[in-house]
Design a protein around this motif. Structure first.
Motif, short mmCIF file in Angstrom:
data_model
loop_
_atom_site.label_atom_id
_atom_site.label_comp_id
_atom_site.label_asym_id
_atom_site.label_seq_id
_atom_site.Cartn_x
_atom_site.Cartn_y
_atom_site.Cartn_z
N PRO A 1 7.51 7.13 6.03
CA PRO A 1 6.84 6.12 6.86
C PRO A 1 7.62 5.69 8.10
O PRO A 1 7.02 5.18 9.05
N HIS B 1 3.09 10.97 6.77
CA HIS B 1 3.35 9.56 7.06
C HIS B 1 3.71 8.78 5.80
O HIS B 1 4.61 7.94 5.81
N HIS B 2 3.03 9.07 4.69
CA HIS B 2 3.32 8.36 3.45
C HIS B 2 4.65 8.79 2.85
O HIS B 2 5.34 7.97 2.24
N PRO C 1 0.38 3.50 -3.37
CA PRO C 1 -0.96 3.77 -2.84
C PRO C 1 -1.98 4.07 -3.93
O PRO C 1 -1.70 4.82 -4.87
N GLN D 1 -1.60 11.96 7.20
CA GLN D 1 -1.36 10.86 6.26
C GLN D 1 -0.32 11.23 5.20
O GLN D 1 0.47 10.37 4.78
N ASP E 1 -1.78 -1.98 -5.01
CA ASP E 1 -2.19 -1.65 -3.65
C ASP E 1 -3.33 -2.57 -3.24
O ASP E 1 -4.44 -2.45 -3.77
N THR F 1 -3.19 10.61 -1.17
CA THR F 1 -3.41 10.85 0.25
C THR F 1 -3.83 12.29 0.52
O THR F 1 -3.51 13.20 -0.23
N GLN G 1 2.49 9.97 -3.86
CA GLN G 1 1.93 9.92 -2.51
C GLN G 1 0.89 11.02 -2.28
O GLN G 1 -0.14 10.79 -1.65
N HIS H 1 -7.87 8.11 1.65
CA HIS H 1 -7.53 7.49 0.37
C HIS H 1 -8.68 7.37 -0.64
O HIS H 1 -8.49 7.69 -1.81
N HIS I 1 0.83 -1.21 0.00
CA HIS I 1 0.00 0.00 0.00
C HIS I 1 0.87 1.25 0.00
O HIS I 1 0.60 2.21 -0.72
N HIS I 2 1.93 1.25 0.80
CA HIS I 2 2.79 2.43 0.89
C HIS I 2 3.61 2.64 -0.36
O HIS I 2 3.86 3.78 -0.77
#
Length: 444
Positions: free
Chosen positions: A389, A385-386, A224, A382, A230, A363, A359, A342, A220-221
């Motif tokens: 990570p 974070h993406h 995405p 998010q 994903d 996101t 990303q 998402h 997923h990362h």
């Protein structure tokens, strides 16, 4: 002097013999049985090694035939250590005339993002606070203890049991956010310590599998909202997502369900069933099929602890019913929080964008507040974070201004919204996709 000269000539000759590749050649090696990737202009053949990759072979295969430099840096907390595994896989380098980025990506944007990452490292934003994570774990354990004290003192009446279920669901949801931290190696400096505590939190505190989570979540990362890469957008024909898939299904006259009503049956299928049914079956079957025996032992320890605690009060059937209801409540919490960032964003097939652009397209952020931070496990950040990570979540707010500035410089959309609007946008996005499907189904 003559010997030194000969040695220098041999060294130069060896260097000259290093195979040089063009992007055209590298991009041909993008199959599961033939995988090359590029990291910092060096070309690696990872075909045979992929099955040994701790994050699973799929996450590597998704980057095959591409420049994987940013993905490599994003997922590994000690790239120097990982280089020893890469060294035997080295088969050459990019030819001198080839750009560092594939497929005409904006090289200046890529370089500026890497500079931003270096700035974040210099600011110690990848250093975790032991106090933060200790207190976070303590508040989860405190809720578990409170639930037991509640039923011990007040008995098993309906009102007490309802309170108990909500407390346990809250504990489970928060443990879910905490295992996410360890799974991303964002707490300890050593990967081995992160992996060990990850197994404890996701296994002993939640009854799930660390390996199952790793293999699913890292895909997923890496990619995405990309179909076929994903797993989070693989809806098994239950939903159609984005703008492309609904039209594709409509043109092919595919109607597994009435997708024009998916924004309505979403409430009946997705939030209530994801964790107690779909994830539960997938986790157990994965641990057995792939022989994740250590994960199975950790999960078994959770169920032993749970049933030893609650069978004396509720009996076997009552304890099973309570656990199912707790999973049901947690599932609603999990689905709304994880999908708000998402589903309303771009969902499509692979477009080979650079790391930052890919990303940001997939996101969005939710406005910061103490409640939002706690309720979402800092997944309201998010975007940050993406992009990073392995960054401890308590530092997302510090890197956020730098990310926004970089996005503004290159015209990359940085979307942020209130929590309530984020929930509403999930339904609005499903309705839009359903309408696109119906139009294509009837008229195209």
């Amino acid at each position: 002097m003559g010997k030194g000269g000969e040695k220098g000539e041999e060294s130069g000759e060896c260097k000259a013999q290093i195979p040089l590749y063009t992007w055209e050649e590298i991009q041909k090696h993008n199959l599961r049985t033939d995988m090359w990737l590029v990291i910092e202009r060096k070309v690696y053949n990872v075909t045979r090694w992929a099955n040994r990759h701790p994050g699973g072979h799929r996450v590597i295969s998704h980057c095959a035939g591409e420049d994987a430099t940013d993905a490599f840096q994003a997922f590994h907390i000690n790239p120097t250590l990982v280089q020893k595994f890469l060294k035997p896989l080295l088969i050459g380098e990019l030819a001198p005339g080839e750009p560092s980025q594939d497929r005409d990506k904006n090289s200046q944007l890529v370089e500026d993002f890497r500079t931003l990452r270096k700035t974040a490292e210099d600011m110690n934003l990848f250093r975790a606070s032991p106090l933060f994570f200790s207190l976070y774990l303590a508040h989860i354990i405190a809720m578990e203890a409170l639930a037991w004290l509640l039923v011990s003192y007040f008995g098993t009446g309906w009102i007490t049991t309802l309170f108990l279920a909500f407390i346990l669901a809250t504990s489970q949801a928060q443990a879910g956010w905490l295992q996410h931290d360890f799974g991303h190696l964002s707490v300890f400096k050593k990967s081995s310590w992160n992996h060990l505590v990850h197994k404890f939190v996701i296994g002993h505190l939640k009854g799930a599998s660390a390996n199952w989570w790793n293999h699913r979540h890292f895909q997923h990362h890496a990619k995405p909202n990309i179909f076929k890469k994903d797993p989070d957008v693989n809806m098994l024909h239950v939903f159609v997502l984005g703008d492309t898939q609904p039209v594709e299904y409509g043109k092919k006259k595919l109607k597994y369900l009435p997708y024009n009503h998916q924004h309505e049956y979403f409430f009946l299928i997705f939030p209530p069933l994801l964790i107690p049914v779909y994830f539960q079956i997938q986790i157990i079957s994965t641990m057995i099929k792939r022989r994740f025996w250590a994960d199975l032992a950790w999960a078994f320890s959770y169920y032993m602890r749970y049933f030893i605690t609650y069978i004396p009060f509720y009996g076997v059937l009552g304890s099973l019913s309570l656990l199912t209801f707790v999973r049901f409540l947690e599932s609603h919490w999990f689905v709304w929080v994880t999908q708000m960032n998402h589903i309303p964003m771009e969902i499509d097939f692979e477009k080979h964008k650079d790391w930052l652009s890919s990303q940001l397209a997939a996101t969005c952020n939710i406005e910061q507040s103490f409640f939002n931070d706690w309720f979402t496990g800092h997944l309201n950040f998010q975007i940050e974070h993406h992009l990073f990570p392995t960054m401890p979540r308590h530092n997302f707010w510090k890197v956020k201004p730098l990310v926004k500035s970089l996005c503004a410089k290159y015209g990359v959309q940085y979307e942020e919204k209130p929590l309530g609007k984020a929930f509403v946008d999930i339904i609005g996005s499903l309705k839009k996709s359903g309408d696109l499907w119906l139009d294509a189904y009837l008229y195209k």
